[in-house]
Design a protein around this motif. Structure first.
Motif, PDB file in Angstrom:
ATOM      1  N   PHE A  12       0.827  -1.207   0.000  1.00 13.99           N
ATOM      2  CA  PHE A  12       0.000   0.000   0.000  1.00 13.99           C
ATOM      3  C   PHE A  12       0.862   1.258   0.000  1.00 13.99           C
ATOM      4  O   PHE A  12       0.631   2.191  -0.779  1.00 13.99           O
ATOM      5  N   LEU A  13       1.874   1.281   0.868  1.00 14.97           N
ATOM      6  CA  LEU A  13       2.765   2.445   0.920  1.00 14.97           C
ATOM      7  C   LEU A  13       3.519   2.617  -0.389  1.00 14.97           C
ATOM      8  O   LEU A  13       3.694   3.745  -0.875  1.00 14.97           O
ATOM      9  N   LEU A  14       3.969   1.509  -0.984  1.00 12.57           N
ATOM     10  CA  LEU A  14       4.697   1.590  -2.251  1.00 12.57           C
ATOM     11  C   LEU A  14       3.793   2.141  -3.352  1.00 12.57           C
ATOM     12  O   LEU A  14       4.205   3.004  -4.143  1.00 12.57           O
ATOM     13  N   GLY A  15       2.563   1.628  -3.402  1.00 12.74           N
ATOM     14  CA  GLY A  15       1.636   2.121  -4.417  1.00 12.74           C
ATOM     15  C   GLY A  15       1.292   3.581  -4.226  1.00 12.74           C
ATOM     16  O   GLY A  15       1.244   4.356  -5.189  1.00 12.74           O
ATOM     17  N   MET A  16       1.053   3.984  -2.982  1.00 19.99           N
ATOM     18  CA  MET A  16       0.739   5.386  -2.712  1.00 19.99           C
ATOM     19  C   MET A  16       1.895   6.298  -3.080  1.00 19.99           C
ATOM     20  O   MET A  16       1.691   7.394  -3.620  1.00 19.99           O
ATOM     21  N   TYR A  17       3.102   5.852  -2.819  1.00 21.44           N
ATOM     22  CA  TYR A  17       4.268   6.673  -3.160  1.00 21.44           C
ATOM     23  C   TYR A  17       4.333   6.914  -4.667  1.00 21.44           C
ATOM     24  O   TYR A  17       4.543   8.046  -5.118  1.00 21.44           O
ATOM     25  N   HIS A  18       4.143   5.866  -5.444  1.00 18.48           N
ATOM     26  CA  HIS A  18       4.237   6.009  -6.897  1.00 18.48           C
ATOM     27  C   HIS A  18       3.106   6.864  -7.452  1.00 18.48           C
ATOM     28  O   HIS A  18       3.318   7.659  -8.381  1.00 18.48           O
ATOM     29  N   ILE A  19       1.898   6.714  -6.891  1.00 17.34           N
ATOM     30  CA  ILE A  19       0.764   7.498  -7.386  1.00 17.34           C
ATOM     31  C   ILE A  19       0.943   8.982  -7.064  1.00 17.34           C
ATOM     32  O   ILE A  19       0.762   9.848  -7.926  1.00 17.34           O
ATOM     33  N   ILE A  20       1.317   9.276  -5.822  1.00 23.69           N
ATOM     34  CA  ILE A  20       1.448  10.685  -5.412  1.00 23.69           C
ATOM     35  C   ILE A  20       2.685  11.319  -6.026  1.00 23.69           C
ATOM     36  O   ILE A  20       2.641  12.438  -6.538  1.00 23.69           O
ATOM     37  N   ASP A  21       3.806  10.608  -5.991  1.00 23.71           N
ATOM     38  CA  ASP A  21       5.039  11.178  -6.516  1.00 23.71           C
ATOM     39  C   ASP A  21       4.997  11.316  -8.032  1.00 23.71           C
ATOM     40  O   ASP A  21       5.610  12.221  -8.595  1.00 23.71           O
ATOM     41  N   GLY A  22       4.259  10.416  -8.699  1.00 20.31           N
ATOM     42  CA  GLY A  22       4.188  10.482 -10.159  1.00 20.31           C
ATOM     43  C   GLY A  22       3.371  11.650 -10.672  1.00 20.31           C
ATOM     44  O   GLY A  22       3.504  12.041 -11.827  1.00 20.31           O
ATOM     45  N   GLU A  23       2.491  12.202  -9.837  1.00 20.42           N
ATOM     46  CA  GLU A  23       1.665  13.362 -10.188  1.00 20.42           C
ATOM     47  C   GLU A  23       0.802  13.111 -11.422  1.00 20.42           C
ATOM     48  O   GLU A  23       0.543  14.019 -12.211  1.00 20.42           O
ATOM     49  N   THR A  24       0.360  11.870 -11.590  1.00 19.70           N
ATOM     50  CA  THR A  24      -0.579  11.554 -12.660  1.00 19.70           C
ATOM     51  C   THR A  24      -1.980  11.826 -12.147  1.00 19.70           C
ATOM     52  O   THR A  24      -2.500  11.104 -11.302  1.00 19.70           O
ATOM     53  N   ARG A  25      -2.603  12.862 -12.664  1.00 19.45           N
ATOM     54  CA  ARG A  25      -3.858  13.331 -12.086  1.00 19.45           C
ATOM     55  C   ARG A  25      -4.988  12.340 -12.286  1.00 19.45           C
ATOM     56  O   ARG A  25      -5.884  12.215 -11.453  1.00 19.45           O
ATOM     57  N   GLY A  26      -4.960  11.606 -13.394  1.00 15.49           N
ATOM     58  CA  GLY A  26      -5.966  10.572 -13.593  1.00 15.49           C
ATOM     59  C   GLY A  26      -5.865   9.482 -12.549  1.00 15.49           C
ATOM     60  O   GLY A  26      -6.880   8.958 -12.070  1.00 15.49           O
TER      61      GLY A  26
END
Length: 254
Positions: A12-26
């Motif tokens: 969960f933490l790994l996925g959240m990091y990639h989603i937030i850090d990637g700044e992909t708004r979709g």
């Protein structure tokens, strides 16, 4: 159980990091949709409902958790906050370009509303319906996709193809909901919900993006759907099948 919880929390933490850090708004929109269905799951079939005993208490607890997470996001760098706020505007940047693309897609659909322009013909038929002032906002002259899975299906396949797509999704999620209610083991229930919830988030993401038009992301999406269907079908062998011993080849028939 603690080991499983540690593994899931790490993922969960790994996925959240990639989603937030990637700044992909979709992906952020998909994450918000996942948060909504997670509140529902926890309030009806999850651990929170089991511990608190009622839908109202579990839903309140989860809304408080999400409120804390939302408040924590306000301490993020200003760049990320600005990126998040930009999701909901339609007057500049790639958001404005999407508005023009979707407008064109609807014009393509209105031209042939029943059968559409034809599967795989979006880039070929797009120029005939593109607004004349497209170049003023930075739109490409050879747009390949609608930046929305639903818009592309509607413009290429019309109401017939779009209805088939909606029927597929409706049947899939209806059967998934029925299956969740029958899973007794809590760990299996969370695993199953994670797969289904991920597909819901993916569809929300794809509503403003073209992920299902690329081989890598499309393969992951359909593979996850296949896993859910296989899990829902069950893994027990057919009780009607019986293993009959093979006849002895040396024995002559009666």
């Amino acid at each position: 159980i603690l080991f499983d919880a540690a593994i899931y929390f790490s993922l969960f933490l790994l996925g959240m990091y990639h989603i937030i850090d990637g700044e992909t708004r979709g992906a952020w929109l998909g994450l918000m949709a996942l948060g909504g269905v997670t509140v529902w799951f926890e309030s009806t079939h999850g651990w929170m409902r089991q511990k608190l005993g009622s839908f109202g208490k579990a839903a309140t607890a989860w809304f408080l958790v999400l409120a804390v997470l939302a408040a924590a996001f306000t301490f993020s760098p200003q760049r990320k906050i600005d990126a998040f706020r930009s999701i909901f505007q339609t007057h500049k940047g790639t958001n404005l370009i999407r508005v023009y693309i979707w407008w064109t897609s609807m014009r393509m659909w209105a031209d042939k509303p029943v059968v559409g322009q034809g599967i795989g013909t979006y880039q070929l038929t797009y120029p005939a319906f593109r607004p004349d002032r497209y170049n003023r906002i930075g739109m490409s002259h050879n747009t390949r996709h609608a930046h929305s899975e639903e818009m592309e299906i509607l413009s290429e396949q019309g109401l017939l193809g779009f209805s088939a797509w909606l029927a597929l999704m409706a049947i899939f999620f209806y059967c998934s909901l029925k299956k969740i209610k029958t899973i007794l083991d809590m760990r299996d229930r969370y695993l199953y919900f994670g797969l289904v919830g991920g597909l819901i988030a993916g569809l929300v993401h794809d509503s403003i993006n073209v992920n299902l038009r690329w081989t890598s992301s499309a393969s992951v999406f359909w593979f996850l759907m296949a896993l859910v269907i296989r899990y829902a079908a069950g893994f027990d062998s057919d009780p009607g099948r019986k293993n009959h011993p093979k006849p002895d080849s040396a024995e002559s028939p009666a």
